[in-house]
Design a protein around this motif. Structure first.
Motif, mmCIF file in Angstrom:
data_model
loop_
_atom_site.group_PDB
_atom_site.id
_atom_site.type_symbol
_atom_site.label_atom_id
_atom_site.label_comp_id
_atom_site.label_asym_id
_atom_site.label_seq_id
_atom_site.Cartn_x
_atom_site.Cartn_y
_atom_site.Cartn_z
ATOM 1 N N VAL A 196 1.061 -1.176 0.041
ATOM 2 C CA VAL A 196 0.149 -0.019 0.051
ATOM 3 C C VAL A 196 0.880 1.259 0.102
ATOM 4 O O VAL A 196 0.699 2.233 -0.659
ATOM 5 N N ASN A 197 1.990 1.183 0.780
ATOM 6 C CA ASN A 197 2.766 2.452 0.880
ATOM 7 C C ASN A 197 3.579 2.727 -0.352
ATOM 8 O O ASN A 197 3.687 4.175 -0.799
ATOM 9 N N THR A 199 2.647 2.039 -3.284
ATOM 10 C CA THR A 199 1.624 2.549 -4.185
ATOM 11 C C THR A 199 1.234 4.100 -3.921
ATOM 12 O O THR A 199 1.282 4.781 -4.972
ATOM 13 N N HIS A 200 1.233 4.360 -2.710
ATOM 14 C CA HIS A 200 0.723 5.799 -2.579
ATOM 15 C C HIS A 200 1.955 6.804 -2.664
ATOM 16 O O HIS A 200 1.798 7.793 -2.854
ATOM 17 N N HIS A 270 6.860 7.916 4.441
ATOM 18 C CA HIS A 270 5.913 8.732 3.806
ATOM 19 C C HIS A 270 6.671 10.220 3.818
ATOM 20 O O HIS A 270 6.391 11.218 3.228
#
Length: 418
Positions: A196-197, A199-200, A270
């Motif tokens: 998920v990360n 991709t984000h 992030h």
């Protein structure tokens, strides 16, 4: 140096003094007395430290310093000082230098550099010449010179037959083959965990499959050849399952995990901070939970810092272009002791790895050579850049809360305090 450690809680399950608070007198490098209240002789230094605990000297089986070739990252002399102040009295030094540790002359050079210091260096030789993954290096000659294992550091071996031959060949001298768990074709150009990360954030991902395929392949090879195989720095839940199954078959396989993969997830990415760019990549909380369980049930044999200093020119870059790696000697103990507890953590950085690599295991008792780590489990603090002792400052723990403090170490008649 003769020293008297005052009011030290002894943590050594093999010692009759385990968990007792006593004075420890060290003379001529050996423990000469352990008693409730010892008067310091005239020719010794008295050491009093708050809430002092001592254990057998810690061993970090995966350390890089840079020298020879990359002295701007870390020299051996300074790296030894960092290790000693971080509580480590022995390190396994990776072939992460240039020239590579692929001959007995380089092994001899590295061994000589630690003579007269408080840290014993145990070189890990390259598995292949120049770590290119093409031709087997001089494994027997390197072992005779003092290499404790063979590994192409952070390089997954594409040629399965090469691992097969290495496992067969090393049986004649009980050598230990290490195989980094990464299928390069599946990993591709990935720089973080695929999920998920990734991709984000728009970053190329390396799937857990890349590790697990390599682990599975190497375990099949081990079952076919026999020999001794170590799989360093596993990072996924499935890898734990695969290795547990192999051990249940009686295969001589061991594995390790880095402190980073027990404490940090890919949620940290992030901010695009390259200090979190590590190989293998940081995974998910599910993986951490499985790795911690693997530590507790004995599937994972030991823990390393995977200390890898990277100079600022190669680290302070756009995330995708930065080098992999984080320092870790300074943060291993204080990041994990509150999570694992002393019983497990001390075993995973002393007795178990020392036995796997065939190194001497010390005990805290009168007459024994003093090989000690000094620390306290008390207190919490935020790990800052100023706490990094290494020349390179690429730590993934900056800004994180840690527990306890390392005071230093004593080994080879040398006391080193942080």
């Amino acid at each position: 140096m003769n020293i008297l450690l005052k009011s030290a809680t002894i943590f050594d399950s093999k010692s009759e003094h385990h968990l007792k608070n006593l004075d420890v007198l060290i003379e001529n490098g050996h423990i000469s007395n352990i008693a409730p209240n010892i008067t310091c002789p005239s020719n010794c230094q008295e050491i009093k430290l708050d809430n002092l605990t001592i254990s057998n000297g810690w061993f970090d089986a995966s350390v890089s310093f840079g020298e020879p070739g990359y002295e701007d990252r870390e020299t051996i002399t300074h790296g030894i000082e960092v290790a000693a102040k971080s509580g480590f009295t022995q390190v396994g030094l990776n072939s992460n230098c240039y020239p590579f540790t692929d001959s007995k002359s380089i092994v001899n050079f590295l061994k000589t550099k630690s003579v007269g210091t408080g840290v014993n260096i145990h070189p890990i030789g390259s598995l292949t010449k120049e770590s290119k993954g093409q031709d087997i290096a001089e494994l027997y000659d390197m072992q005779q010179a003092g290499a404790i294992a063979f590994n192409d550091y952070k390089k997954g071996t594409k040629n399965a037959n090469l691992i097969k031959i290495a496992l067969q060949y090393t049986q004649s001298f009980n050598g230990l083959v290490m195989s980094y768990p990464n299928n390069c074709n599946i990993a591709g150009d990935g720089v973080v965990n695929e999920g998920v990360n990734s991709t984000h954030l728009g970053l190329k991902g390396t799937p857990a499959l890349a590790e697990e395929l390599q682990v599975s392949r190497d375990l099949f090879l081990l079952e076919y050849t026999g020999g001794r195989l170590h799989i360093p720095t596993i990072s996924t839940a499935k890898s734990v399952v695969l290795i547990k199954e192999a051990k249940s078959k009686g295969l001589q396989v061991t594995c390790s995990v880095s402190a980073d993969h027990l404490t940090i997830t890919d949620d940290e990415l992030h901010a695009f901070d390259a200090n979190f760019k590590i190989a293998p990549p940081l995974r998910t909380q599910k993986d951490i939970d499985a790795l911690l369980e693997g530590i507790k049930d004995g599937t994972i044999d030991f823990i390393t810092s995977d200390h890898d200093p990277i100079d600022i020119e190669n680290k302070k870059l756009e995330f995708s272009n930065a080098f992999d790696g984080t320092t870790g000697l300074e943060s291993l103990f204080i990041s994990l002791q509150n999570i694992l507890g002393l019983d497990i953590l001390i075993d995973k950085i002393t007795t178990t790895p020392l036995s796997i690599f065939g190194l001497e295991i010390s005990t805290i008792k009168v007459g024994e050579k003093a090989n000690l780590s000094l620390f306290t489990t008390k207190g919490t603090q935020i790990f800052t850049k100023e706490a990094i002792l290494s020349t390179s400052k690429n730590s993934a723990y900056i800004g994180k809360e840690t527990t306890g403090k390392v005071y230093g170490s004593y080994n080879n008649s040398i006391l080193t305090l942080a």
